[in-house]
Scaffold this motif. Structure first.
Motif, PDB file in Angstrom:
ATOM      1  N   ASP A  80       0.054  -7.444  -7.494  1.00 16.79           N
ATOM      2  CA  ASP A  80       0.220  -7.176  -6.069  1.00 16.79           C
ATOM      3  C   ASP A  80      -1.098  -6.773  -5.441  1.00 16.79           C
ATOM      4  O   ASP A  80      -1.408  -5.624  -5.271  1.00 16.79           O
ATOM      5  CB  ASP A  80       1.254  -6.053  -5.889  1.00 16.79           C
ATOM      6  CG  ASP A  80       1.554  -5.794  -4.437  1.00 16.79           C
ATOM      7  OD1 ASP A  80       1.050  -6.546  -3.598  1.00 16.79           O
ATOM      8  OD2 ASP A  80       2.289  -4.835  -4.153  1.00 16.79           O
TER       9      ASP A  80
ATOM     10  N   SER B 242      -1.245  -4.386  -2.159  1.00 11.53           N
ATOM     11  CA  SER B 242      -0.851  -2.980  -2.111  1.00 11.53           C
ATOM     12  C   SER B 242      -2.068  -2.094  -2.056  1.00 11.53           C
ATOM     13  O   SER B 242      -2.934  -2.173  -2.898  1.00 11.53           O
ATOM     14  CB  SER B 242      -0.019  -2.624  -3.349  1.00 11.53           C
ATOM     15  OG  SER B 242       0.225  -1.253  -3.377  1.00 11.53           O
TER      16      SER B 242
ATOM     17  N   PRO C   5       2.083   0.797  -7.363  1.00  6.74           N
ATOM     18  CA  PRO C   5       3.360   0.164  -7.071  1.00  6.74           C
ATOM     19  C   PRO C   5       4.378   1.192  -6.602  1.00  6.74           C
ATOM     20  O   PRO C   5       4.340   2.341  -7.004  1.00  6.74           O
ATOM     21  CB  PRO C   5       3.775  -0.429  -8.434  1.00  6.74           C
ATOM     22  CG  PRO C   5       2.499  -0.568  -9.183  1.00  6.74           C
ATOM     23  CD  PRO C   5       1.629   0.551  -8.735  1.00  6.74           C
TER      24      PRO C   5
ATOM     25  N   ARG D 170       8.587  -8.320  -0.979  1.00  7.34           N
ATOM     26  CA  ARG D 170       8.392  -7.018  -1.630  1.00  7.34           C
ATOM     27  C   ARG D 170       9.652  -6.153  -1.611  1.00  7.34           C
ATOM     28  O   ARG D 170       9.593  -4.946  -1.782  1.00  7.34           O
ATOM     29  CB  ARG D 170       7.258  -6.218  -0.987  1.00  7.34           C
ATOM     30  CG  ARG D 170       5.990  -7.009  -0.732  1.00  7.34           C
ATOM     31  CD  ARG D 170       5.256  -7.240  -2.034  1.00  7.34           C
ATOM     32  NE  ARG D 170       3.903  -7.703  -1.766  1.00  7.34           N
ATOM     33  CZ  ARG D 170       3.365  -8.778  -2.327  1.00  7.34           C
ATOM     34  NH1 ARG D 170       4.068  -9.498  -3.180  1.00  7.34           N
ATOM     35  NH2 ARG D 170       2.134  -9.135  -2.060  1.00  7.34           N
TER      36      ARG D 170
ATOM     37  N   ARG E 254       1.324  -4.937   7.403  1.00  8.16           N
ATOM     38  CA  ARG E 254       2.235  -6.066   7.166  1.00  8.16           C
ATOM     39  C   ARG E 254       2.293  -7.050   8.332  1.00  8.16           C
ATOM     40  O   ARG E 254       3.198  -7.867   8.417  1.00  8.16           O
ATOM     41  CB  ARG E 254       3.655  -5.580   6.822  1.00  8.16           C
ATOM     42  CG  ARG E 254       3.744  -4.498   5.779  1.00  8.16           C
ATOM     43  CD  ARG E 254       3.078  -4.882   4.485  1.00  8.16           C
ATOM     44  NE  ARG E 254       3.692  -6.051   3.878  1.00  8.16           N
ATOM     45  CZ  ARG E 254       3.098  -6.815   2.944  1.00  8.16           C
ATOM     46  NH1 ARG E 254       1.875  -6.524   2.553  1.00  8.16           N
ATOM     47  NH2 ARG E 254       3.702  -7.854   2.438  1.00  8.16           N
TER      48      ARG E 254
END
Length: 848
Positions: free
Chosen positions: A11, A14, A18, A90, A646
């Motif tokens: 990822d 990020s 996580p 996600r 985002r």
């Protein structure tokens, strides 16, 4: 292995660890296409599920990898079509397990698999509804079939089949082996310096690990000739390679560099090893150059007292003679080059170890590099060459790779982390006094570099270590401690052996000097803080903190700078704040100018993806700042979005930050007409009280603050040197040498905290001043320990300058929270809680 994005990247979007996830349930699916791939499953085994959005045959494809990351097949198309959109958004993470050995008469084209679905606590009901709406049966905890789940989180309390032990007992058995203290002397014809006892023990430990022939932890040999991993049930006829390396996690300032040079000099292919000395055996301690055979000593380290020749059969490289593979690659930040060079000059015989600096202008010839004993390079150099097929770094099979300041690879998604993990070497060392800086997930990248299976595989790290820690399970911390005990060596300055201090360092005291702002400074500070509070209150109420991430950073940056001097801040305070809620650089040159100003002034800014100072800085249309390589890699994904807010992104939404003038090109005298701030006045008073022969180091995070300090210090009669991130490696080395060797009285080194906080030796000083507090206490500790380390003969006094009733006092509160978090509990700091902590931290530091 949680499903990942395109190109098998984890990822990369990020900005932190996580998120904390919980098991929502599991479903049964088939792995198909087995005949097209070489990967096999021999028994119950966790498998990696990796998203493959660029698959030409199916954009929803999820490929399946076995424990050795070899592809087995794909998840059947109908189920992948339902899970993939949830993975891409996600909303979920998935882990796969083949629950039992496949029968001999099974269908050769497919294999049953349990897919366990994890999501955030607040999304469990929505995820279950979505999956079941699409016709899949998600077996949850309330279902009678849930007991059939093979997930670690479900099975961990049960004994392993056929073993009689549960998972925690398996971890305990690894931790249970007590390490004997085995000392070793380096060859005198190479290493001139007499090692401290703890350094000799460290050398003995490292040599014994490099020459180990034992199976790695959690592996055992079966009666039928197979080898199996007791945690994963993976079986193979090939004997697993020993774990030749580990983590040297000694406290800062205990001489790790000299220990590593001694290892390089001692443990060479074809060379004779000097004798080990078992320091736990009193009889042996009384007789030099003999090895103990006391009760409990092991044959591996205490055999014949004759010298032993190192077996170099496993080190041969195609096209090279046995003696050709001798080169150690050392990876470190540029600021640490000077330490390695100085240690070589001072502690080794001239010419005994040949060194090549692979930085700046450098050779591309493999044969040329292999002529040297040591090749020094940087993390950023490796990252830049990661995608270059002609890079010699990728072609060479090194004798050993040493990562100095190894915590710099804490972000698994960063290019430099992937580059060091891909290096070829059988001996691997991660060296850091602070292996955990922010959270326990920092360790995963180090496990991947060491290739410590199965913890080098993200899905196993998540299920066996990270998730129990995240969810407050009692086993999480004990498992982490067991792992660290199995592969690391950690001693601190406070450690004692036989009632004596490890190195006999003089004491270090840390004091806080509180500074009162003048009436004018207080008025400006209070006005700025009031404006900032109003803006942040609106962001928090509207839940748009992350969308205005850069503005929040900018506000905090300016509040911290005004504590140092009003001269560092623009006169128009309102220009710091956006005109509307959603930041947009497009068509807004003032906002772009504001962000560029933040980059120029803030020495402490990191790219949110790679967690390193940005290179080739790019600003997005939504006013967030990244390395060019990091954000371009994000744009390769399906439906690319800004890692922070985002917001959908394309390449046309990126703006290149114009180059700024490095502080070295600015004239310090341009600040001489500015009034001296309260904090600078306080610093001058403290320095003037010291003995003129005492050398001092003044640390600040802001390069412009260092410039601002030069003229007042020179006017007060001090001899001033400066060390910051804008300098070349050679210039930094020259400045350090001048500071260490100068006989001038009243000498002060002005040092950038991040450029000078790791790896360098400043023991000529005995006074340290921290002009401004740093978020992470580990960084401040590193800075202090540039002075308080082996070679220091005087008491070290550290003074923090903190403006009373300001953001700086509240940063100290956060420091204390982080210090507790890193000192054994490791803490929960992911996902929803991370966001809440961020908001709570903002409330704390903004007094809201």
């Amino acid at each position: 292995m949680a499903a990942a994005a395109a190109d098998d990247d984890d990822d990369v979007t990020s900005p932190s660890q996580p998120p904390e996830t919980y098991l929502a349930g599991f479903l049964i699916a088939n792995i198909v296409g087995l005949r097209y791939y070489t990967g096999t499953i021999s028994g119950r085994e966790m498998v990696g599920l990796v998203r493959e959005p660029l698959n030409p045959y199916d954009p929803n494809a999820i490929k399946v990898l076995n424990t050795r990351t070899v592809q087995v097949g794909h998840i059947e198309r109908s189920i992948a079509a339902i899970l993939s959109p949830l993975i891409d958004s996600r909303s979920i993470a998935v882990e796969g397990i083949v629950p039992k050995p496949p029968p001999k008469n099974r269908n050769p084209f497919k294999l049953p698999c349990q897919i366990h679905v994890f999501t955030r606590l607040d999304m469990i009901d929505a995820v279950r509804s979505e999956i079941e709406f699409n016709g899949l049966n998600l077996i949850s905890e309330s279902d009678p079939e849930f007991g059939l789940s093979e997930a670690v989180i479900v099975q961990e309390g049960k004994p392993k089949k056929g073993s009689g032990y549960n998972i925690d007992q398996l971890f305990d058995s690894v931790e249970g082996e007590v390490r004997r203290r085995v000392a070793m002397e380096p060859p005198k014809e190479v290493v001139l310096k007499e090692l401290f006892p703890h350094q000799k023990e460290g050398l003995g430990w490292m040599v014994s690990r490099e020459n180990s022939v034992e199976l790695p932890p959690f592996w055992k040999e079966e009666k039928d000739g197979f080898y199996s991993n007791v945690l994963t049930n993976f079986r193979t006829r090939d004997r697993p390679e020993p774990l030749r390396g580990g983590i040297l996690a000694d406290d800062m300032g205990l001489g790790k560099t000299l220990m590593l040079l001694s290892l390089i000099a001692t443990n060479r292919p074809g060379s004779d090893l000097p004798p080990f000395v078992d320091v736990d055996d009193v009889e042996v301690e009384k007789t030099s150059n003999k090895r103990g055979r006391g009760k409990g000593s092991r044959k591996k380290t205490s055999g014949s007292s004759k010298k032993r020749k190192i077996d170099d059969g496993f080190l041969r490289m195609e096209g090279l003679s046995d003696s050709g593979l001798r080169t150690t690659l050392v990876v470190c930040p540029p600021s640490v080059f000077s330490t390695w060079i100085t240690q070589l000059e001072e502690h080794t015989c001239s010419g005994s170890l040949k060194v090549y600096l692979y930085h700046g202008e450098r050779t591309k010839e493999v044969k040329e590099l292999l002529k040297y004993d040591i090749v020094l390079t940087t993390y950023s150099t490796l990252g830049a060459e990661f995608n270059l097929s002609e890079s010699p770094m990728k072609k060479i099979e090194w004798l050993r790779v040493i990562l100095d300041e190894a915590h710099l690879i804490k972000n698994f998604a960063a290019q430099q982390t992937k580059a060091v993990i891909a290096l070829k070497s059988e001996r691997r060392w991660a060296v850091t006094g602070t292996p955990i800086q922010n959270s326990s997930f920092d360790l995963f990248s180090i496990m991947a570099f060491l290739r410590f299976e199965p913890f080098s595989i993200k899905s196993y790290w998540q299920s066996l270590v990270q998730r129990p820690l995240d969810q407050g399970g009692k086993s999480g911390l004990s498992r982490l401690q067991a792992l660290m005990g199995a592969i690391s060596l950690r001693r601190t300055k406070d450690s004692q052996v036989d009632g004596k201090s490890l190195v006999g360092l003089p004491p270090k005291t840390v004091a806080t000097c509180y500074v009162e702002l003048s009436a004018e400074e207080r008025e400006q500070y209070d006005h700025m803080e009031s404006e900032a509070q109003n803006a942040l209150r609106q962001y928090i109420n509207d839940d748009t903190v992350m969308r205005n991430y850069s503005t929040v950073l900018h506000i905090i940056l300016r509040l911290r700078q005004i504590c140092n001097s009003v001269a560092l801040c623009p006169e128009d305070i309102r220009s710091l704040l956006p005109s509307d809620i959603l930041e947009d650089v497009s068509g807004n040159p003032e906002l772009l100018k504001k962000l560029v100003s933040m980059l120029e002034d803030g020495d402490d800014f990191d790219c949110p993806v790679c967690l390193c100072p940005p290179t080739k800085t790019v600003i997005t249309c939504c006013a967030h700042i990244f390395c060019q390589a990091c954000i371009l890699r994000t744009l390769k994904q399906l439906n690319p979005r800004c890692p922070i807010c985002r917001r959908p992104l394309s390449q046309s939404d990126l703006f290149t930050a114009p180059p700024s003038n490095p502080p070295d090109t600015e004239n310090p005298s341009s600040y001489s007409n500015r009034p001296i701030s309260s904090k600078i006045s306080a610093l001058l008073k403290l320095l003037s009280k010291e003995n003129p022969s005492t050398k001092s180091v003044v640390f600040s995070q802001f390069q412009k603050m260092l410039l601002l300090l030069e003229e007042p210090l020179k006017a007060a009669g001090f001899n001033v040197l400066r060390l910051d991130g804008s300098m070349t490696v050679k210039k930094r080395t020259d400045v350090i040498k001048e500071f260490m060797n100068s006989s001038d009285s009243m000498t002060v080194l002005l040092a950038s905290l991040k450029a000078s906080g790791a790896g360098i030796n400043l023991t000529a000083a005995s006074r340290v001043y921290l002009v401004d507090p740093w978020w992470n206490p580990a960084v401040e500790e590193q800075a202090m320990d540039r002075v308080h380390r082996i070679g220091q003969s005087e008491e070290v006094k550290v003074v923090r300058l903190v403006v009373r009733d300001s953001i700086e006092e509240r940063i100290l509160e956060l420091q204390e929270r982080k210090r507790k978090l890193a000192s054994g509990v490791f803490g929960r700091k992911e996902g929803k809680e991370l966001k809440q902590m961020r908001v709570e931290d903002l409330r704390t530091i903004m007094r809201m």
